[in-house]
Enzyme design. Sequence first.
Site, mmCIF file in Angstrom:
data_model
loop_
_atom_site.group_PDB
_atom_site.id
_atom_site.type_symbol
_atom_site.label_atom_id
_atom_site.label_comp_id
_atom_site.label_asym_id
_atom_site.label_seq_id
_atom_site.Cartn_x
_atom_site.Cartn_y
_atom_site.Cartn_z
ATOM 1 C CD GLU A 1 -1.722 -2.368 1.686
ATOM 2 O OE1 GLU A 1 -0.529 -2.607 1.967
ATOM 3 O OE2 GLU A 1 -2.643 -3.204 1.865
ATOM 4 C CG PHE B 1 -9.568 -8.967 12.249
ATOM 5 C CD1 PHE B 1 -8.288 -9.338 12.654
ATOM 6 C CD2 PHE B 1 -9.913 -9.089 10.916
ATOM 7 C CE1 PHE B 1 -7.374 -9.843 11.744
ATOM 8 C CE2 PHE B 1 -8.999 -9.592 9.995
ATOM 9 C CZ PHE B 1 -7.728 -9.961 10.414
ATOM 10 C CD GLN B 2 -7.302 -6.948 8.387
ATOM 11 O OE1 GLN B 2 -8.216 -6.745 7.610
ATOM 12 N NE2 GLN B 2 -6.136 -7.474 8.029
ATOM 13 C CE LYS C 1 -17.236 -6.295 4.792
ATOM 14 N NZ LYS C 1 -16.557 -7.563 5.073
ATOM 15 C CG MET D 1 22.733 12.399 1.932
ATOM 16 S SD MET D 1 23.937 13.523 1.172
ATOM 17 C CE MET D 1 23.006 14.161 -0.210
HETATM 18 C C1 LIG Z 1 12.753 6.015 4.654
HETATM 19 C C2 LIG Z 1 14.047 6.676 4.957
HETATM 20 N N1 LIG Z 1 14.895 6.140 5.863
HETATM 21 C C3 LIG Z 1 16.077 6.741 6.128
HETATM 22 C C4 LIG Z 1 16.439 7.891 5.486
HETATM 23 C C5 LIG Z 1 17.771 8.563 5.797
HETATM 24 N N2 LIG Z 1 18.615 8.596 4.598
HETATM 25 C C6 LIG Z 1 18.720 9.705 3.821
HETATM 26 S S1 LIG Z 1 19.700 9.462 2.482
HETATM 27 C C7 LIG Z 1 20.049 7.894 2.957
HETATM 28 C C8 LIG Z 1 20.978 7.029 2.149
HETATM 29 C C9 LIG Z 1 20.438 6.692 0.826
HETATM 30 O O1 LIG Z 1 21.248 5.689 0.263
HETATM 31 P P1 LIG Z 1 21.037 5.239 -1.215
HETATM 32 O O2 LIG Z 1 19.600 4.951 -1.458
HETATM 33 O O3 LIG Z 1 21.986 4.151 -1.548
HETATM 34 O O4 LIG Z 1 21.367 6.568 -2.050
HETATM 35 P P2 LIG Z 1 22.778 7.320 -2.167
HETATM 36 O O5 LIG Z 1 22.818 8.398 -1.141
HETATM 37 O O6 LIG Z 1 23.854 6.309 -1.974
HETATM 38 O O7 LIG Z 1 22.762 7.890 -3.550
HETATM 39 C C10 LIG Z 1 19.397 7.566 4.154
HETATM 40 C C11 LIG Z 1 19.512 6.276 4.857
HETATM 41 C C12 LIG Z 1 15.509 8.438 4.565
HETATM 42 N N3 LIG Z 1 15.732 9.576 3.937
HETATM 43 N N4 LIG Z 1 14.335 7.805 4.305
#
Ligand SMILES: Cc1ncc(C[n+]2csc(CCOP(=O)(O)OP(=O)(O)O)c2C)c(N)n1
Lengths: 171, 575
Positions: free
Chosen positions: B55, B117-118, B167, B479
């Site tokens: 979802e 439920f749910q 529902k 990042m």
């Molecule tokens: C759902 C979620 N969890 C954690 C983060 C924190 N976060 C920001 S950038 C990042 C790393 C992203 O890694 P990747 O997808 O490999 O992209 P890259 O930066 O290597 O291009 C994280 C963990 C986020 N933005 N969103």
Amino acid sequence: MKKIISVLVENKFGALNRVATMFSGRGFNIHSISIGVTEDPEVSRMTIVTSGEANILDQVIKQLNRLIDIIKVIDLSAEHHVARELAMISVNYQKGIRSEIMNICEVFQGKVVDITIKSITIEVTGPPDKIDAIINMLTPYGIKDVARSGLVALKREEQIIIKPKKEVTIS
Amino acid sequence: MSQTHREMNGAEIFLESLRKEGVDIIFGYPGGAVLGIYDKLYDCDFIHHILVRHEQGAAHMAEGYAKATGKVGVVLVTSGPGATNTVTGIADAYMDSIPIVVFTGQVPSKLIGNDAFQEADIVGITRPITKHNFLVREVDELAATIKKAFFIASTGRPGPVLVDMPKDMLAKITKFIYPDHVEIRGYKPTYSGHSQQIKKAANALRKAKRPLLYVGGGVVMSNADRELTLLARETGIPVTMTLQGLGSFPMTDDLSLGMLGMHGTFWANMATENCDLLISLGARFDDRVTGNTETFAKDAYKIQVDIDPTAIDKNVKVDLPIVGDLKNVLAELLTELAEKPVTTDFTDWWSMINKWKDACPLEFENSDGKLRAQYVLQRLSKMTKGEAVVVTDVGQHQMWTTQWYEFNHPRSHITSGGLGTMGFSVPAAIGAAFAIKDRPVISISGDGGFQMNMQELITAAAYKLPIKFIILNNSFLGMVRQWQDLFYKEKYSFTDLSKTNPNFVKVAEAFGCKAMSTDNPAEVDGLINEMMEYNDGPVLVEFKVVKEEMVFPMVPSGGSIRDIMVKRLDPNRLV
Ligand SMILES: Cc1ncc(C[n+]2csc(CCOP(=O)(O)OP(=O)(O)O)c2C)c(N)n1
Ligand SMILES: [Mg+2]
């Protein structure tokens, strides 16, 4: 800075919750909030007392306006207004001090609404500082419980000359 | 009413109401509480139901669809877990002001509050992350509630609206009456700007020596890109865009300074710091843009145009607010300026800007034979002529895309900005691809974020969508690694995926996609060509890029342009 905001809101499921959620989600202060239906059964009026820096208070008003269920937001602090609070104060009742308590009650134009052998409950209305004052005066006698309504307030209407009402004769 | 109205059950009313709203596609997943609707959907010939795999995917697809088209994206899910799975997508749409309507099933009215439920109080859960939400309490209210939901989602500052439907509401029968207009006492967006304020803005423009247009997503949403382009070209005023503003003005135009903010160009940030007039158009002074609000464009006279009064003065105090729809306000401003144009010569201003451009251009190492993400993006931009719809995820690759892909059209850059939701790109690109048939749709993810919603590859394959999925695989949560590198003494705590990433080519193939991979710069053009030419279904290309690369320039969080890093600095300076 404190602010009194009067809010007209659709009398709908969850409306109060929306306001409370918005305040907590955005880290705004609520000192008191009171709510009751208006002359229109579909509309309620909330009176909110909040505080913060001027720019925050500006945001409070804008964010309230942004909520879909809110019909109107009035910054009462920027207008002439009348503000009142109701309090019920229950005081320990000991022999010999009854007249003292009654005196205080009278000075503050309060009313005794309940009395038992152990306690006396006073109802008083007025601006919050008056309520603070009577609570102060009663504290030495031992306050058992206080319930305060939170502020309710209305804008003062422009002064207009009111024509004398026609006398109604009942035949 | 003299007209006769057909009696229907709630499920039929739901579908007929969507038809009235012009909805022809919904993203959904069935479950107990919405079985009534699914029963009717089976025979419904006017709504295309897209079966997702999670979802959250449905919510992001609706966002992608809405961002690509400007129309409302629609989601249908069941109660409880179905509803809670959409929460991230709803929060994302709220932060980026995307019009979606999420319909959730709910347990039968008489069980609400019983821990049935749910059961989940999805109205309570989503109150702070929706523009508005509703619980349908009477079947007679269903049609009018749907009308209101679409109206609220799509007008004013757009946003997500949720409608929770017990529902029994879907089974009950009533006459179908779809209102032709809505009246909500507390909701009256302001569309036309205050004329006096617009006159003042025109005056400020005529007087300014170093003006700058600071453009946000509002320009895209209000379809005011033409007005913006006219304004910039007729006055010669430079344009810088936020992450969500990209595409509203062609990046290939000489007047474009690219993106500003944390990973914006040096010259866009310097221009912001040094302008004497800042004209904010549908932007919200987000902290990723302003850094330190005390120093942000501190000597500039600030004009802010926004449809949402709460956006005004929220983070930065402005001198001249104009509340209204950008398209109207800009049109009126252009009329003002047609009468009495801006005649200032901005040559000095432009030579300052060009000096900053020369001092600190965007660049990357490109001669050591190693593959870098920036190179892939640069080639992709050139080879697609900036004409693709590009949907990015969150991380380094997202920022590099803003630097190296030259966006020339509104609604061609789709990304999760406000919430920064990893896992956005794959489903959002799918949502966009259902709407966009005349331009390629390219999804760009990091290796981390790709894994957050990769199950939706099968959705793309099932509907034979010719989406180009790119993974810029740096084997790291890049990042986060960058911040650990710069601010946490190179302690790469739980960000190394090199040993545990799956085989992305096999994953993609298992999910019915064509797949390719390379780590060789010499093969990039060939693979991009092959990818662009393949249109029988989804195709995935993994580019294995170096892991050490960092996104520069960078204005550290809360900093000002004085703190800008253009290359790796001593980490101790910033800790
Ligand atoms: C759902 C979620 N969890 C954690 C983060 C924190 N976060 C920001 S950038 C990042 C790393 C992203 O890694 P990747 O997808 O490999 O992209 P890259 O930066 O290597 O291009 C994280 C963990 C986020 N933005 N969103
Ligand atoms: Mg990565």
